[in-house]
Design an enzyme around this catalytic site. Sequence first.
Site, PDB file in Angstrom:
ATOM      1  CG  HIS A   1     -48.485  43.587 -13.287  1.00 12.87           C
ATOM      2  ND1 HIS A   1     -48.679  44.810 -13.878  1.00 12.87           N
ATOM      3  CD2 HIS A   1     -47.405  43.046 -13.916  1.00 12.87           C
ATOM      4  CE1 HIS A   1     -47.761  45.011 -14.806  1.00 12.87           C
ATOM      5  NE2 HIS A   1     -46.986  43.953 -14.848  1.00 12.87           N
TER       6      HIS A   1
ATOM      7  CG  HIS B   1     -40.964  44.431 -21.736  1.00 11.56           C
ATOM      8  ND1 HIS B   1     -41.527  43.228 -21.374  1.00 11.56           N
ATOM      9  CD2 HIS B   1     -41.077  45.246 -20.650  1.00 11.56           C
ATOM     10  CE1 HIS B   1     -41.960  43.309 -20.121  1.00 11.56           C
ATOM     11  NE2 HIS B   1     -41.706  44.507 -19.667  1.00 11.56           N
TER      12      HIS B   1
ATOM     13  NE  ARG C   1     -45.869  42.327 -19.477  1.00 13.97           N
ATOM     14  CZ  ARG C   1     -46.785  41.651 -18.793  1.00 13.97           C
ATOM     15  NH1 ARG C   1     -47.748  41.016 -19.449  1.00 13.97           N
ATOM     16  NH2 ARG C   1     -46.748  41.606 -17.472  1.00 13.97           N
TER      17      ARG C   1
ATOM     18  NE  ARG D   1     -44.197  39.001 -17.136  1.00 15.70           N
ATOM     19  CZ  ARG D   1     -45.308  38.687 -16.466  1.00 15.70           C
ATOM     20  NH1 ARG D   1     -46.096  37.694 -16.908  1.00 15.70           N
ATOM     21  NH2 ARG D   1     -45.639  39.346 -15.371  1.00 15.70           N
TER      22      ARG D   1
ATOM     23  CE  LYS E   1     -41.479  38.312 -14.894  1.00 13.21           C
ATOM     24  NZ  LYS E   1     -40.911  39.611 -14.490  1.00 13.21           N
TER      25      LYS E   1
END
Length: 317
Positions: free
Chosen positions: A285, A259, A262, A166, A191
């Site tokens: 993810h 983005h 990615r 990211r 994240k």
Amino acid sequence: MSQTVLIHATKPLLAEKAAWLATLAEERRTSRHTLAAYERDLRQFLVFLTHYNARPATLGDLTDLKTAELRGFLAARRRDGAGAKTLGRGLAGIRSFIRHLEKKGLASSAGAKAMRAPRQPRSLPRPLSVPDAKAVTEDAGAFAAEPWIAARDVAVLTLLYGCGLRISEALALPGDALSEPTARSMPIAGKGGKTRLVPLLPTVLEAVAKYRRLCPYALHPNEALFRGARGGPLKPQIIQRAMARLRGGLGLPESATPHALRHSFATHLLSAGGDLRTIQDLLGHASLSTTQNYTAVDSARLLSIYDGAHPRARRRA
């Protein structure tokens, strides 16, 4: 029967054109395909000015270029059948040349900046093709003001495509990241505080190493690796603007964003036979369904695998 050769520019202007192309090739590392396109676009513009003024184009014609002249050129190209992508690339090249002249005090870029690029056809967000992704990482610094900034933009976009990061993850890297030339992977805090291990391609390490050599600021471990022009942490908007200039220069759709690199990383891995769960881990993810949506899975490829692998899908001869 002799053939009349059109002299479309004076010698001083042609000399500046050659110097501009040399700068793009040597300092910005612009690919030869983009250089050829920019040379052709600028030559067509100078031919237009020659017909417009009924004499060869001069440096004086570009000193204070008006938007009306640019509009006339784009209108003429459109009548010749050029599409929005070609026109956008042509305008990007002309703007780059005007900035080259402006640095030498030979022109003003006000008119070129005021000229809006032709509206590109809207398209659904999608990953870039492999050639377009390569072109973006090769030409990322083509419009940068300084060689070190060009190297920085190349390094950041190469990280996004080469590692699937990211943009926030790339810009959060500390000053001592990617300093080991033999490294093969690095941890990334994604994240939710989850850390994943991403492989490092030699081209990624080479791009960051070049940026390190050219960066005028000390890259301390407790500070950001990637810096803005004044030395502060690099902001995402700067890379987004650099990508917007590349879209115009390379004739890419509006969906070609940082983005999207990615997305391209994941989709290209999957298309080459990569395992979906491995790609899930590389992207960080939490859900496999997210990765499936993210990779723009090629349904034709999946159906081909299904037809060849499932016992009940095999057709009788």
